[in-house]
Write an enzyme that holds these catalytic residues in place. Sequence first.
Site, PDB file in Angstrom:
ATOM      1  CG  HIS A 156      -1.148   6.623   2.421  1.00 15.20           C
ATOM      2  ND1 HIS A 156      -1.060   5.018   3.246  1.00 15.20           N
ATOM      3  CD2 HIS A 156       0.311   6.772   2.429  1.00 15.20           C
ATOM      4  CE1 HIS A 156       0.405   4.964   3.539  1.00 15.20           C
ATOM      5  NE2 HIS A 156       1.089   5.858   3.072  1.00 15.20           N
ATOM      6  CG  ASP A 201       8.081   2.608   0.869  1.00 17.49           C
ATOM      7  OD1 ASP A 201       7.100   3.332   0.065  1.00 17.49           O
ATOM      8  OD2 ASP A 201       8.571   3.469   1.607  1.00 17.49           O
ATOM      9  CD  GLU A 258       0.165   4.302  -0.277  1.00 19.43           C
ATOM     10  OE1 GLU A 258       0.443   5.396  -0.432  1.00 19.43           O
ATOM     11  OE2 GLU A 258       0.750   3.708   0.832  1.00 19.43           O
TER      12      GLU A 258
HETATM   13  O1  TA6 Z   1       3.311   5.370   1.174  1.00 22.54           O
HETATM   14  C1  TA6 Z   1       4.401   5.040   1.519  1.00 22.54           C
HETATM   15  C2  TA6 Z   1       4.881   6.085   2.179  1.00 22.54           C
HETATM   16  O2  TA6 Z   1       5.252   7.152   1.615  1.00 22.54           O
HETATM   17  C3  TA6 Z   1       6.108   5.131   3.214  1.00 22.54           C
HETATM   18  O3  TA6 Z   1       7.506   5.617   2.579  1.00 22.54           O
HETATM   19  C4  TA6 Z   1       6.078   5.308   4.536  1.00 22.54           C
HETATM   20  O4  TA6 Z   1       6.786   5.703   5.377  1.00 22.54           O
HETATM   21  C5  TA6 Z   1       4.644   5.769   4.566  1.00 22.54           C
HETATM   22  O5  TA6 Z   1       3.787   6.443   3.469  1.00 22.54           O
HETATM   23  C6  TA6 Z   1       3.868   6.258   5.900  1.00 22.54           C
HETATM   24  O6  TA6 Z   1       4.150   7.670   5.807  1.00 22.54           O
HETATM   25  P1  TA6 Z   1       3.817   8.413   7.388  1.00 22.54           P
HETATM   26  O7  TA6 Z   1       4.061   9.845   7.152  1.00 22.54           O
HETATM   27  O8  TA6 Z   1       2.326   8.289   7.335  1.00 22.54           O
HETATM   28  O9  TA6 Z   1       4.299   7.615   8.490  1.00 22.54           O
END
Ligand code: TA6
Length: 283
Positions: A156, A201, A258
């Site tokens: 990520h 997103d 990612e």
């Molecule tokens: O990878 C994108 C995502 O899934 C978004 O939907 C977003 O909310 C993010 O990851 C961050 O997630 P987190 O749980 O680290 O706040």
Amino acid sequence: MASASIDTLDFRGQPAISLATASGARAVVGLFGGQVLSWKPAGGEERLYLSDSAVFDGATAIRGGVPVCFPQFATEGALPRHGFARNRAWAVRTRRTGDDFAMLALGLDADDATRALWPHDFDLELTVLIEDSRLELELEVTNTGTDDFAFTAALHTYLRVREVEESRLEGLYGSEYRDSADGGKLKRDSGDALLIEDETDRIYHAVQRPLLLREYDRSLGINAEGFPDVVVWNPWETRCAALPDMAALDFRRMLCVEAAVVQNPVRLAPQAQWWGRQTLVAL
Ligand code: TA6
């Protein structure tokens, strides 16, 4: 020229490992989450975003760097968001340096706490390699149990940008994506570059080409192998303001690009292995 080195250090109160090459490339990897927290190519600036208000308490997921999402991406299943690998302490397995590289491998195995969430035995290994202008991250998953399991996963990666509205992400032209910021609708990218001008997103499916993130005075090559999907995320103003561990205007300083496997979960038989890699090259 200094020689390559790998050292332990305390990073905001948590154990971490620093890597350096003889040419001056540097990275810091935290043991909590097996998370790359900083990467500076030789002679260059920081290329990863790490929130100043990220929580380093050894329990909370860290906002920034490269969180490892496993065995579930986002809310694709019943586990906590993004799985549990980002909330566990990983162990150092291998450190190696050479004339022009430094390499570190961290590992995470199933234990009672992970089995309570997900009843499978697994072995994860994250290998972090830095060279002059390159960061290579490889995630290897082995099924060490006696039953099949299926997982989704992602590296990520939070990239640091000077100003997100002046950045262009190239290479996604023609790819189908699921738009999580628009009710999960399936769409197809049709521009020659993705510009970030609002909450973004997206899960791009089966991306075939390497990507290029262009800024006005620098670029970053982004390549993936093994991970078929690409997730692009920026929370933009309203969602960023609601995040307790990110400054209100920091959505302008970051873009997550990612390497992911989401659309088709990976199924692994006992003893089978899967790997995926993301490579960043500072240009
Ligand atoms: O990878 C994108 C995502 O899934 C978004 O939907 C977003 O909310 C993010 O990851 C961050 O997630 P987190 O749980 O680290 O706040």
